[in-house]
Design a protein around this motif. Structure first.
Motif, PDB file in Angstrom:
ATOM      1  N   PRO A  77      79.376 -20.352  97.438  1.00 39.75           N
ATOM      2  CA  PRO A  77      80.349 -21.691  97.152  1.00 39.75           C
ATOM      3  C   PRO A  77      81.619 -21.394  98.111  1.00 39.75           C
ATOM      4  N   GLU A  78      82.384 -22.212  98.608  1.00 42.14           N
ATOM      5  CA  GLU A  78      83.466 -21.892  99.527  1.00 42.14           C
ATOM      6  C   GLU A  78      84.861 -20.856  99.232  1.00 42.14           C
ATOM      7  N   VAL A  79      84.652 -20.641  98.099  1.00 40.80           N
ATOM      8  CA  VAL A  79      85.716 -19.515  97.621  1.00 40.80           C
ATOM      9  C   VAL A  79      84.958 -18.247  97.850  1.00 40.80           C
ATOM     10  N   PHE A  80      83.572 -17.997  97.817  1.00 38.66           N
ATOM     11  CA  PHE A  80      83.030 -16.710  98.264  1.00 38.66           C
ATOM     12  C   PHE A  80      83.101 -16.520  99.665  1.00 38.66           C
ATOM     13  N   GLN A  81      82.957 -17.699 100.505  1.00 42.39           N
ATOM     14  CA  GLN A  81      82.974 -17.769 101.969  1.00 42.39           C
ATOM     15  C   GLN A  81      84.181 -17.287 102.506  1.00 42.39           C
ATOM     16  N   LYS A  82      85.272 -17.760 101.791  1.00 40.07           N
ATOM     17  CA  LYS A  82      86.515 -17.166 102.413  1.00 40.07           C
ATOM     18  C   LYS A  82      87.060 -15.905 102.334  1.00 40.07           C
ATOM     19  N   LEU A  83      86.350 -15.185 101.245  1.00 44.04           N
ATOM     20  CA  LEU A  83      86.757 -13.817 101.064  1.00 44.04           C
ATOM     21  C   LEU A  83      86.467 -12.765 102.196  1.00 44.04           C
ATOM     22  N   SER A  84      87.492 -12.065 102.390  1.00 45.32           N
ATOM     23  CA  SER A  84      87.358 -11.065 103.647  1.00 45.32           C
ATOM     24  C   SER A  84      86.371  -9.949 103.003  1.00 45.32           C
ATOM     25  N   GLU A  85      85.848  -9.263 104.183  1.00 43.72           N
ATOM     26  CA  GLU A  85      84.971  -8.199 104.110  1.00 43.72           C
ATOM     27  C   GLU A  85      85.755  -7.164 102.972  1.00 43.72           C
ATOM     28  N   GLN A  86      87.102  -6.808 103.120  1.00 46.20           N
ATOM     29  CA  GLN A  86      87.526  -5.874 102.296  1.00 46.20           C
ATOM     30  C   GLN A  86      87.633  -6.438 100.840  1.00 46.20           C
ATOM     31  N   GLU A  87      87.967  -7.522 100.662  1.00 50.32           N
ATOM     32  CA  GLU A  87      87.984  -8.337  99.269  1.00 50.32           C
ATOM     33  C   GLU A  87      86.716  -8.346  98.675  1.00 50.32           C
ATOM     34  N   LEU A  88      85.535  -8.526  99.459  1.00 57.03           N
ATOM     35  CA  LEU A  88      84.389  -8.472  98.891  1.00 57.03           C
ATOM     36  C   LEU A  88      84.025  -6.932  98.363  1.00 57.03           C
ATOM     37  N   LYS A  89      84.655  -5.886  99.395  1.00 55.28           N
ATOM     38  CA  LYS A  89      84.243  -4.576  98.974  1.00 55.28           C
ATOM     39  C   LYS A  89      84.991  -4.224  97.617  1.00 55.28           C
ATOM     40  N   ASP A  90      86.337  -5.010  97.508  1.00 59.10           N
ATOM     41  CA  ASP A  90      87.045  -4.608  96.292  1.00 59.10           C
ATOM     42  C   ASP A  90      86.596  -4.912  95.106  1.00 59.10           C
ATOM     43  N   ILE A  91      85.950  -6.263  95.137  1.00 67.43           N
ATOM     44  CA  ILE A  91      85.060  -6.764  94.029  1.00 67.43           C
ATOM     45  C   ILE A  91      84.024  -6.137  93.774  1.00 67.43           C
ATOM     46  N   GLN A  92      83.393  -5.538  94.803  1.00 69.07           N
ATOM     47  CA  GLN A  92      82.078  -4.798  94.556  1.00 69.07           C
ATOM     48  C   GLN A  92      82.453  -3.508  93.717  1.00 69.07           C
ATOM     49  N   GLN A  93      83.445  -2.845  94.161  1.00 65.96           N
ATOM     50  CA  GLN A  93      84.078  -1.516  93.630  1.00 65.96           C
ATOM     51  C   GLN A  93      84.286  -1.874  92.175  1.00 65.96           C
ATOM     52  N   PHE A  94      84.932  -2.876  91.772  1.00 67.15           N
ATOM     53  CA  PHE A  94      85.257  -3.322  90.559  1.00 67.15           C
ATOM     54  C   PHE A  94      84.128  -3.275  89.649  1.00 67.15           C
ATOM     55  N   LEU A  95      83.211  -4.022  90.108  1.00 66.31           N
ATOM     56  CA  LEU A  95      81.980  -4.502  89.461  1.00 66.31           C
ATOM     57  C   LEU A  95      81.230  -3.153  89.102  1.00 66.31           C
ATOM     58  N   TYR A  96      80.881  -2.372  90.247  1.00 67.57           N
ATOM     59  CA  TYR A  96      80.444  -1.219  90.288  1.00 67.57           C
ATOM     60  C   TYR A  96      80.925  -0.070  89.184  1.00 67.57           C
ATOM     61  N   ASP A  97      82.162  -0.099  89.290  1.00 67.47           N
ATOM     62  CA  ASP A  97      82.903   1.132  88.364  1.00 67.47           C
ATOM     63  C   ASP A  97      82.974   0.595  86.988  1.00 67.47           C
ATOM     64  N   HIS A  98      82.485  -0.593  86.726  1.00 62.06           N
ATOM     65  CA  HIS A  98      82.563  -1.023  85.414  1.00 62.06           C
ATOM     66  C   HIS A  98      81.251  -1.778  84.728  1.00 62.06           C
ATOM     67  N   ALA A  99      80.179  -1.214  85.526  1.00 58.59           N
ATOM     68  CA  ALA A  99      78.822  -1.794  85.152  1.00 58.59           C
ATOM     69  C   ALA A  99      78.310  -1.104  84.005  1.00 58.59           C
ATOM     70  N   ALA A 100      77.152  -1.776  83.485  1.00 62.22           N
ATOM     71  CA  ALA A 100      76.754  -1.373  82.035  1.00 62.22           C
ATOM     72  C   ALA A 100      76.324  -0.172  82.019  1.00 62.22           C
ATOM     73  N   ASP A 101      75.870   0.772  83.189  1.00 61.24           N
ATOM     74  CA  ASP A 101      75.489   2.300  83.050  1.00 61.24           C
ATOM     75  C   ASP A 101      76.777   3.178  83.556  1.00 61.24           C
ATOM     76  N   SER A 102      77.973   2.411  83.737  1.00 64.33           N
ATOM     77  CA  SER A 102      79.112   3.317  84.266  1.00 64.33           C
ATOM     78  C   SER A 102      79.729   4.120  82.905  1.00 64.33           C
ATOM     79  N   ASP A 103      80.698   4.901  83.390  1.00 60.02           N
ATOM     80  CA  ASP A 103      81.560   5.841  82.249  1.00 60.02           C
ATOM     81  C   ASP A 103      82.508   4.717  81.612  1.00 60.02           C
ATOM     82  N   GLN A 104      82.764   3.531  82.191  1.00 63.97           N
ATOM     83  CA  GLN A 104      83.764   2.670  81.687  1.00 63.97           C
ATOM     84  C   GLN A 104      83.435   1.265  81.657  1.00 63.97           C
ATOM     85  N   PRO A 105      82.313   0.991  81.125  1.00 58.45           N
ATOM     86  CA  PRO A 105      81.711  -0.574  81.147  1.00 58.45           C
ATOM     87  C   PRO A 105      83.006  -1.383  80.566  1.00 58.45           C
TER      88      PRO A 105
END
Length: 109
Positions: A77-105
């Protein structure tokens, strides 16, 4: 001898675990990622929406890494395409840190 082997094995295992978690989204800021996820992603990925509900707990840490590595956001989607590389890294880190098998789901309520 058995104690030494056990200690070495445990040290190697911890090194692998810590090393792999550092690769998740090197340089990502999970606090910014949570804000961006709520602002940019949740509008399409809430319960009952056409894109389907998607929360950090929807996937494991490894699955989130593969998702971002392989650029699997199919709709692009347009929203996803407008995100910078840093913003994508930030979102990825959030999702990773709170994934189902993380210490803080987390669901990102």
């Amino acid at each position: 001898m058995m104690k030494t082997t056990y200690s070495i094995s445990l040290g190697l295992l911890l090194g692998l675990i810590l090393g792999s978690s550092a690769l998740a989204a090197d340089g990502g800021n999970p606090k910014k990622g949570k804000h961006l996820y709520k602002k940019e992603c949740k509008t399409c990925h809430s319960k009952g929406d056409a894109a389907g509900e998607l929360t950090p707990m929807t996937k494991t840490m490894a699955q989130w890494d593969r998702f971002f590595e392989k650029d699997l956001h199919k709709a692009k989607p347009e929203v996803f395409q407008k995100l910078s590389e840093q913003e994508l890294k930030d979102i990825q880190q959030f999702l990773y840190d709170h994934a189902a098998d993380s210490d803080q789901p987390q669901t990102c309520g």
